[in-house]
Write a protein that holds these residues in place. Structure first.
Motif, PDB file in Angstrom:
ATOM      1  N   LYS A  76       0.580  -1.161  -0.267  1.00 44.85           N
ATOM      2  CA  LYS A  76      -0.086   0.011  -0.239  1.00 44.85           C
ATOM      3  C   LYS A  76       0.855   1.279  -0.542  1.00 44.85           C
ATOM      4  CE  LYS A  76      -3.990  -2.483   2.065  1.00 44.85           C
ATOM      5  NZ  LYS A  76      -3.873  -3.438   0.995  1.00 44.85           N
ATOM      6  N   ILE A  77       1.900   1.630   0.746  1.00 46.73           N
ATOM      7  CA  ILE A  77       2.654   2.500   0.909  1.00 46.73           C
ATOM      8  C   ILE A  77       3.343   2.270  -0.756  1.00 46.73           C
ATOM      9  CG2 ILE A  77       5.379   2.865   1.798  1.00 46.73           C
ATOM     10  CD1 ILE A  77       2.415   3.399   3.525  1.00 46.73           C
ATOM     11  N   ALA A  79       2.054   1.591  -3.758  1.00 47.95           N
ATOM     12  CA  ALA A  79       1.439   2.334  -4.360  1.00 47.95           C
ATOM     13  C   ALA A  79       0.626   3.708  -4.953  1.00 47.95           C
ATOM     14  CB  ALA A  79      -0.152   0.805  -4.405  1.00 47.95           C
ATOM     15  N   LEU A  80       0.422   4.138  -3.167  1.00 46.59           N
ATOM     16  CA  LEU A  80       0.731   5.201  -2.412  1.00 46.59           C
ATOM     17  C   LEU A  80       1.987   6.119  -3.137  1.00 46.59           C
ATOM     18  CD1 LEU A  80      -0.646   7.550  -1.547  1.00 46.59           C
ATOM     19  CD2 LEU A  80       0.322   7.325   1.362  1.00 46.59           C
ATOM     20  N   GLU A  81       3.162   5.734  -3.018  1.00 49.16           N
ATOM     21  CA  GLU A  81       4.481   6.752  -3.316  1.00 49.16           C
ATOM     22  C   GLU A  81       4.182   6.631  -4.858  1.00 49.16           C
ATOM     23  OE1 GLU A  81       8.231   4.603  -1.689  1.00 49.16           O
ATOM     24  OE2 GLU A  81       7.698   5.930   0.043  1.00 49.16           O
ATOM     25  N   ARG A  82       4.085   5.486  -5.464  1.00 49.53           N
ATOM     26  CA  ARG A  82       3.957   5.767  -6.835  1.00 49.53           C
ATOM     27  C   ARG A  82       2.386   6.741  -7.452  1.00 49.53           C
ATOM     28  NH1 ARG A  82       4.656  -0.128  -6.153  1.00 49.53           N
ATOM     29  NH2 ARG A  82       2.613  -0.460  -6.755  1.00 49.53           N
ATOM     30  N   ARG A  83       1.615   6.849  -6.964  1.00 47.57           N
ATOM     31  CA  ARG A  83       0.954   7.537  -7.263  1.00 47.57           C
ATOM     32  C   ARG A  83       1.679   9.334  -6.726  1.00 47.57           C
ATOM     33  NH1 ARG A  83      -4.604   7.250  -4.451  1.00 47.57           N
ATOM     34  NH2 ARG A  83      -4.737   9.586  -6.132  1.00 47.57           N
ATOM     35  N   ALA A  84       2.422   9.189  -5.557  1.00 50.64           N
ATOM     36  CA  ALA A  84       2.351  10.759  -5.730  1.00 50.64           C
ATOM     37  C   ALA A  84       4.080  11.183  -6.369  1.00 50.64           C
ATOM     38  CB  ALA A  84       3.018  10.577  -4.177  1.00 50.64           C
TER      39      ALA A  84
END
Length: 156
Positions: A76-77, A79-84
């Protein structure tokens, strides 16, 4: 000491501005609906929205590293970093102006929390990022306030 009629909605508006996802995009309309003057909703939500930014920028990498140790949180982290990083393309191209734009657009997935995360991941120093994020928050706040007051329409 008695609590006034507007104290509770003012506190809720302020703390809603601090929360991720909702931020001032939900706090300003809430404050107005709760009977606060638009200008008061704007300032409470804006200050609440800006307040967590330095904390996010200082701690987010440590928090992510700690959460990444867990099997459930790790993906999840990531994925969040990829989105950021995807949202950070505008910031990489235009630097501080891009950061202002990212924060100022009152759409889901943008805002002070995303701006702080992107600035942190792109190693933008806080002394540059914080004013840019604050300007973006104020622009978004003005847009949301005008939309809440019926002066402009953000969506058709």
């Amino acid at each position: 000491m008695a609590i006034s009629e507007t104290t509770v909605p003012a506190l809720i508006t302020f703390f809603m501005g601090m929360t991720p996802i909702v931020e001032l995009r939900g706090a300003i309309p809430y404050g107005a609906a709760a009977g606060l003057p638009l200008w008061e909703s704007f300032w409470l939500a804006s200050v609440g929205n800006i307040l967590p930014v330095p904390v996010i920028m200082l701690l987010i990498r440590r928090v992510f590293a700690w959460l990444r140790k867990g099997a459930w949180w790790g993906p999840k982290i990531d994925a969040l970093e990829r989105r950021a990083h995807l949202k950070g393309r505008v910031v990489q191209k235009y630097r501080l102006a891009g950061l202002i734009i990212l924060v100022a657009i009152p759409l889901p997935g943008t805002g002070a929390w995303t701006g702080a995360l992107v600035a942190s991941l792109l190693d933008i120093r806080m002394r540059y990022a914080l004013p840019a994020i604050a300007v973006g928050v104020l622009i978004a706040g003005v847009l949301v306030t005008l939309a809440t007051g019926g002066v402009i329409r953000l969506f058709f």
